[in-house]
Enzyme design. Sequence first.
Site, PDB file in Angstrom:
ATOM      1  N   GLU A  34       0.583  -1.271   0.118  1.00 51.11           N
ATOM      2  CA  GLU A  34      -0.009  -0.206   0.002  1.00 51.11           C
ATOM      3  C   GLU A  34       0.922   1.209  -0.077  1.00 51.11           C
ATOM      4  O   GLU A  34       0.479   2.231  -0.771  1.00 51.11           O
ATOM      5  CB  GLU A  34      -0.982  -0.046   1.310  1.00 51.11           C
ATOM      6  CG  GLU A  34      -1.948   1.231   1.255  1.00 51.11           C
ATOM      7  CD  GLU A  34      -3.001   1.217   2.318  1.00 51.11           C
ATOM      8  OE1 GLU A  34      -3.945   1.928   1.956  1.00 51.11           O
ATOM      9  OE2 GLU A  34      -2.810   0.362   3.287  1.00 51.11           O
ATOM     10  N   HIS A  44      -8.166  -4.971  13.310  1.00 54.05           N
ATOM     11  CA  HIS A  44      -8.893  -5.040  11.951  1.00 54.05           C
ATOM     12  C   HIS A  44     -10.020  -5.723  11.972  1.00 54.05           C
ATOM     13  O   HIS A  44      -9.937  -7.140  12.360  1.00 54.05           O
ATOM     14  CB  HIS A  44      -7.750  -5.866  11.122  1.00 54.05           C
ATOM     15  CG  HIS A  44      -7.925  -5.999   9.800  1.00 54.05           C
ATOM     16  ND1 HIS A  44      -9.345  -5.317   9.017  1.00 54.05           N
ATOM     17  CD2 HIS A  44      -7.320  -6.534   8.476  1.00 54.05           C
ATOM     18  CE1 HIS A  44      -9.235  -5.905   7.842  1.00 54.05           C
ATOM     19  NE2 HIS A  44      -7.979  -6.672   7.502  1.00 54.05           N
TER      20      HIS A  44
END
Length: 390
Positions: free
Chosen positions: A294, A318
Amino acid sequence: MSDRRVAVTGLGVVASCGTGVEAFWEGLCGPAPVGERRVADFDPALYFDSPKEARRSDRSTQFAIAATEMALDQAGPLTADPSRSGVFIGTGIGGIETLEAEMTVLLERGPRRVSPFLVPMMMPNAAPAAVSMRHGFQGPAENTCTACAAGTHAIANAARLISSGRCDVVLAGGTEAAFTSTAVAGFTNMTAFSSSGVSRPFDAERDGFVMGEGAGILVLEERSMAEARDATVLAEILGGASTADAHHITAPSPGGGGAIACMEMAIEEAGIPTGAIGYINAHGTSTPLNDMAEAEAIGKLFGSPGPPVSSTKGITGHALGAAGALEAIAVIMAIRHGLLPPTAGYATRDPDMPELNLVHGAPLAWEPAPALSNSFGFGGHNGCLVIGPA
């Protein structure tokens, strides 16, 4: 998007750092907890008419119903035709708590003792079905099940139902409750979890993600309809996109090619130049490969230093299929407060990673602008949203 603009008029959150949008925001800007990010003291009885009704919903559906109630309370009385009112709620796993509990019943007590509610409680579309029935929404009631990109995909898909003219109102977001012994063992044995129990997005010492749970629901509404009823427009969904890495079941494509394409397509759909993006809420899971890919994708697309970037997973953990919805709400709250939440857990720059304009240490004041929210899931599923100030 077409000329039909997509307004956000309500937000609802169930999260480990706070239930309700203001508590959630306060948690995002506070100190990072350690260990699993479970939603403590959640009482489904507050959102159901009876204990029996609550027991017939998996925890993931209970979260979605609770977040929906909050979002609708904030939005105020809706005026859309029920046939033009939809629900689009994503999940990565669905009712795994129910599935695991009933498998234990099967093994210990036999097949005749398995609940007849097993299937409707465990199916991934249980949450949108329950929400549509509860509120009489007779338009599309659908589910996106694309791992950790599900919440983002659901919001983008819901926005298109409005921009295309099919719906005038859609309840959209994601929900997840996957803290079961089997799920935890599976993630542990694939070495996805942090061995230290600390979420460190983009940090040199990152060693895996910390699991969370929760739900985020947005009320999306055709803007002129919202204005006609004097609703408060919190933000706009300007664009969204979905791509696939077509590379590996868990690892991202090296160099972030799929992520770059997804960000580019979302910005193009929003109809703005790349340079107009003022903030990126990164997927930023704290896993070595994901954060590297990313960062490479952001660096290639935006250059250096690029817009401010932060990952809120240092606080929320998460939340899998709910993550994108929680992060979309984090972006909207950042717009509303004129502050960017920091990347909790970050301390040491990774010398092998392209340098990001990373927000860390404390919230950062900013002039609200179009923002990008990224979600990249197992299976190579990429999802991006562009969210703009009202």
